[in-house]
Motif scaffolding. Structure first.
Motif, PDB file in Angstrom:
ATOM      1  N   GLY A   1      -0.689   6.227  -6.979  1.00  0.00           N
ATOM      2  CA  GLY A   1      -1.716   6.571  -6.005  1.00  0.00           C
ATOM      3  C   GLY A   1      -1.160   6.559  -4.600  1.00  0.00           C
ATOM      4  O   GLY A   1       0.013   6.242  -4.375  1.00  0.00           O
ATOM      5  N   PRO A   2      -2.004   6.886  -3.610  1.00  0.00           N
ATOM      6  CA  PRO A   2      -1.527   7.018  -2.232  1.00  0.00           C
ATOM      7  C   PRO A   2      -1.184   5.690  -1.583  1.00  0.00           C
ATOM      8  O   PRO A   2      -1.486   4.616  -2.122  1.00  0.00           O
ATOM      9  CB  PRO A   2      -2.714   7.689  -1.529  1.00  0.00           C
ATOM     10  CG  PRO A   2      -3.902   7.314  -2.346  1.00  0.00           C
ATOM     11  CD  PRO A   2      -3.427   7.232  -3.761  1.00  0.00           C
TER      12      PRO A   2
ATOM     13  N   THR B   1      -3.074   1.512  -1.040  1.00  0.00           N
ATOM     14  CA  THR B   1      -4.042   1.161  -2.086  1.00  0.00           C
ATOM     15  C   THR B   1      -3.715  -0.159  -2.772  1.00  0.00           C
ATOM     16  O   THR B   1      -4.405  -0.545  -3.718  1.00  0.00           O
ATOM     17  CB  THR B   1      -4.137   2.286  -3.133  1.00  0.00           C
ATOM     18  OG1 THR B   1      -2.819   2.637  -3.574  1.00  0.00           O
ATOM     19  CG2 THR B   1      -4.793   3.524  -2.535  1.00  0.00           C
TER      20      THR B   1
ATOM     21  N   ASP C   1       3.870   6.991  -5.445  1.00  0.00           N
ATOM     22  CA  ASP C   1       2.930   7.934  -4.840  1.00  0.00           C
ATOM     23  C   ASP C   1       3.503   9.331  -5.022  1.00  0.00           C
ATOM     24  O   ASP C   1       4.510   9.694  -4.406  1.00  0.00           O
ATOM     25  CB  ASP C   1       2.769   7.607  -3.349  1.00  0.00           C
ATOM     26  CG  ASP C   1       1.849   8.581  -2.635  1.00  0.00           C
ATOM     27  OD1 ASP C   1       1.350   9.523  -3.269  1.00  0.00           O
ATOM     28  OD2 ASP C   1       1.639   8.404  -1.418  1.00  0.00           O
TER      29      ASP C   1
ATOM     30  N   THR D   1       2.689  12.080  -3.944  1.00  0.00           N
ATOM     31  CA  THR D   1       2.634  12.976  -2.783  1.00  0.00           C
ATOM     32  C   THR D   1       3.714  12.667  -1.756  1.00  0.00           C
ATOM     33  O   THR D   1       3.797  13.358  -0.731  1.00  0.00           O
ATOM     34  CB  THR D   1       1.252  12.879  -2.096  1.00  0.00           C
ATOM     35  OG1 THR D   1       1.111  11.584  -1.497  1.00  0.00           O
ATOM     36  CG2 THR D   1       0.136  13.101  -3.102  1.00  0.00           C
TER      37      THR D   1
ATOM     38  N   TYR E   1      -4.583   4.585 -11.866  1.00  0.00           N
ATOM     39  CA  TYR E   1      -4.576   5.567 -10.788  1.00  0.00           C
ATOM     40  C   TYR E   1      -5.489   5.133  -9.644  1.00  0.00           C
ATOM     41  O   TYR E   1      -6.553   4.550  -9.858  1.00  0.00           O
ATOM     42  CB  TYR E   1      -5.006   6.930 -11.326  1.00  0.00           C
ATOM     43  CG  TYR E   1      -4.050   7.473 -12.368  1.00  0.00           C
ATOM     44  CD1 TYR E   1      -2.930   8.203 -11.995  1.00  0.00           C
ATOM     45  CD2 TYR E   1      -4.252   7.219 -13.724  1.00  0.00           C
ATOM     46  CE1 TYR E   1      -2.043   8.693 -12.954  1.00  0.00           C
ATOM     47  CE2 TYR E   1      -3.375   7.697 -14.682  1.00  0.00           C
ATOM     48  CZ  TYR E   1      -2.272   8.431 -14.289  1.00  0.00           C
ATOM     49  OH  TYR E   1      -1.392   8.895 -15.242  1.00  0.00           O
TER      50      TYR E   1
ATOM     51  N   THR F   1      -7.106   6.337  -5.604  1.00  0.00           N
ATOM     52  CA  THR F   1      -7.426   7.439  -4.709  1.00  0.00           C
ATOM     53  C   THR F   1      -7.598   6.882  -3.296  1.00  0.00           C
ATOM     54  O   THR F   1      -7.468   5.669  -3.068  1.00  0.00           O
ATOM     55  CB  THR F   1      -8.727   8.146  -5.132  1.00  0.00           C
ATOM     56  OG1 THR F   1      -9.837   7.250  -4.898  1.00  0.00           O
ATOM     57  CG2 THR F   1      -8.694   8.534  -6.607  1.00  0.00           C
ATOM     58  N   SER F   2      -7.931   7.762  -2.363  1.00  0.00           N
ATOM     59  CA  SER F   2      -8.141   7.326  -0.985  1.00  0.00           C
ATOM     60  C   SER F   2      -9.280   6.307  -0.882  1.00  0.00           C
ATOM     61  O   SER F   2      -9.326   5.512   0.057  1.00  0.00           O
ATOM     62  CB  SER F   2      -8.448   8.527  -0.089  1.00  0.00           C
ATOM     63  OG  SER F   2      -9.572   9.236  -0.571  1.00  0.00           O
ATOM     64  N   LYS F   3     -10.192   6.290  -1.860  1.00  0.00           N
ATOM     65  CA  LYS F   3     -11.289   5.318  -1.836  1.00  0.00           C
ATOM     66  C   LYS F   3     -10.798   3.893  -2.082  1.00  0.00           C
ATOM     67  O   LYS F   3     -11.534   2.936  -1.850  1.00  0.00           O
ATOM     68  CB  LYS F   3     -12.344   5.683  -2.877  1.00  0.00           C
ATOM     69  CG  LYS F   3     -13.112   6.951  -2.541  1.00  0.00           C
ATOM     70  CD  LYS F   3     -14.226   7.206  -3.534  1.00  0.00           C
ATOM     71  CE  LYS F   3     -15.037   8.434  -3.141  1.00  0.00           C
ATOM     72  NZ  LYS F   3     -16.145   8.701  -4.076  1.00  0.00           N
ATOM     73  N   ASP F   4      -9.562   3.752  -2.580  1.00  0.00           N
ATOM     74  CA  ASP F   4      -9.011   2.425  -2.857  1.00  0.00           C
ATOM     75  C   ASP F   4      -8.120   1.911  -1.728  1.00  0.00           C
ATOM     76  O   ASP F   4      -7.523   0.841  -1.853  1.00  0.00           O
ATOM     77  CB  ASP F   4      -8.199   2.462  -4.161  1.00  0.00           C
ATOM     78  CG  ASP F   4      -9.054   2.852  -5.343  1.00  0.00           C
ATOM     79  OD1 ASP F   4     -10.043   2.159  -5.599  1.00  0.00           O
ATOM     80  OD2 ASP F   4      -8.734   3.851  -6.004  1.00  0.00           O
TER      81      ASP F   4
ATOM     82  N   GLU G   1      -7.222  11.642   2.995  1.00  0.00           N
ATOM     83  CA  GLU G   1      -8.191  12.654   2.575  1.00  0.00           C
ATOM     84  C   GLU G   1      -7.942  13.978   3.283  1.00  0.00           C
ATOM     85  O   GLU G   1      -8.102  15.052   2.694  1.00  0.00           O
ATOM     86  CB  GLU G   1      -9.611  12.149   2.843  1.00  0.00           C
ATOM     87  CG  GLU G   1     -10.046  11.044   1.882  1.00  0.00           C
ATOM     88  CD  GLU G   1     -11.352  10.395   2.285  1.00  0.00           C
ATOM     89  OE1 GLU G   1     -11.871  10.745   3.369  1.00  0.00           O
ATOM     90  OE2 GLU G   1     -11.846   9.537   1.531  1.00  0.00           O
TER      91      GLU G   1
ATOM     92  N   GLU H   1      -5.001  15.572   1.579  1.00  0.00           N
ATOM     93  CA  GLU H   1      -5.398  16.045   0.244  1.00  0.00           C
ATOM     94  C   GLU H   1      -6.212  17.331   0.332  1.00  0.00           C
ATOM     95  O   GLU H   1      -6.041  18.252  -0.467  1.00  0.00           O
ATOM     96  CB  GLU H   1      -6.215  14.958  -0.478  1.00  0.00           C
ATOM     97  CG  GLU H   1      -5.379  13.768  -0.934  1.00  0.00           C
ATOM     98  CD  GLU H   1      -6.235  12.665  -1.546  1.00  0.00           C
ATOM     99  OE1 GLU H   1      -7.483  12.724  -1.365  1.00  0.00           O
ATOM    100  OE2 GLU H   1      -5.674  11.760  -2.182  1.00  0.00           O
TER     101      GLU H   1
END
Length: 336
Positions: free
Chosen positions: A150-151, A154, A278, A280, A309, A311-314, A326, A329
């Motif tokens: 993930g990004p 996180t 990550d 990305t 996994y 995401t930006s929410k983490d 975000e 992305e």
């Protein structure tokens, strides 16, 4: 806590009363920084009068803010610390969950012994802040080989090192081994001053930082001197068998396919291995495939190997980090 003061049956616009002034001070934060963060993020105004907090704003925002305040206060009542990241996480949960139903204000944040996830280290108790982090930590304890993908921001590496420290102090393993590929992001190793250790250490610094969060500094130095903690570039792992060790490979997206295969096959008896990365942020030369991609493709269906996994929410760093991720992305998605 006074059950009358925070009962869900009281008027939704009534001030919240917090009986312990010392905990209220921690709840508000230094110079009321926690209250300011809640006001800014949730679009409310919070007035403090003695041991009461009055929340003003539209109904949904006010109820979210009240839910956050109640949950954070109960966190403090349970003896847990309150850091800025905990406030951010509580606000995210409060916003995502919508207006509270009667009776759910406490349950949302309080947790129970069965669902609370905590990691004990020498210096502090580490607690995952999102559901994805909780699932990740559970898998680290349950599986001998785990991936966290993930990004940035996180908590992938931080939590992996915390679990490694927990295994070490619990006697489940004899040593901790932390590694990263020494791959430059626009800067060449040869341009840095000093011998090989001096050149490599800047790339390992995030791992040192995590360790220093979990062990007293003098103990870290002593354990490194005794080789019970090793922090080394990925290339130094070749030819070894890592038995009874908690092993973490960070920035695994910058390992080549050959390096990843080499590292994964180091796993020895009684060891636990965590791979974080990550997808990305690959810094490998153009045309060189990432070993993290290949490992995910080849190993995903093997039992007892977990893939987790984020995401930006983490993101648990500064709230702007999530917004930055975000934005990138969205740009990538627009390019197709």
């Amino acid at each position: 806590m006074s059950t009358d003061a925070l009962s869900p049956d009281i008027r939704p616009d009534a001030p919240l009363e917090f009986p312990d002034n010392f905990l209220l001070i921690d709840l508000c934060g230094e110079y009321d920084s926690n209250l300011a963060a809640i006001e800014s993020t949730l679009g409310v105004q919070i007035l403090r009068r003695g041991n009461q907090l009055e929340v003003m704003g539209d109904e949904d925002a006010r109820q979210n803010a009240r839910k956050v305040l109640i949950g954070l206060y109960e966190r403090l009542e349970s003896g847990r610390s309150l850091e800025p990241g905990d406030v951010t996480s509580a606000m995210r949960l409060g916003v995502d969950s919508g207006p509270p139903e009667p009776g759910d204000q406490k349950e949302m944040f309080k947790g129970t012994p069965a669902d609370r996830v905590e990691i004990k280290t020498r210096k502090k108790l580490v607690e995952p802040r999102t559901e994805a982090q909780k699932a990740y930590v559970r898998s680290l304890f349950e599986n001998e080989l785990s991936f966290g993908i993930g990004p940035a921001g996180t908590g992938k590496t931080y939590l992996a090192v915390a679990v490694a420290v927990n295994h070490f102090i619990s006697g489940n393993v004899d040593k901790i081994i932390l590694s990263r590929p020494a791959v430059e992001a626009g800067e060449k190793l040869g341009y840095l001053p000093g011998d090989m250790k001096d050149k490599v250490d800047p790339y390992m610094q995030p791992l040192y930082d995590a360790l220093n969060d979990f062990f007293p500094a003098k103990q870290v130095a002593k354990l490194i001197e005794e080789k019970r903690i090793e922090i080394a570039p990925l290339a130094f792992m070749r030819g070894r068998t890592l038995a009874r060790a908690a092993v973490v490979l960070d920035e695994a997206q910058n390992a080549t396919s050959m390096q990843m295969k080499m590292f994964l096959t180091r796993l020895g008896e009684g060891s636990r291995m965590t791979i974080t990365g990550d997808r990305t942020q690959i810094d490998l030369p153009r045309g060189v495939s990432s070993g993290l991609w290949d490992a995910e493709r080849l190993l995903k269906n093997i039992p007892k190997i977990s893939f987790n996994y984020f995401t930006s929410k983490d993101v648990v760093r500064h709230p702007l980090v999530a917004a930055i991720i975000e934005a990138y992305e969205a740009e990538d998605a627009a390019k197709g």
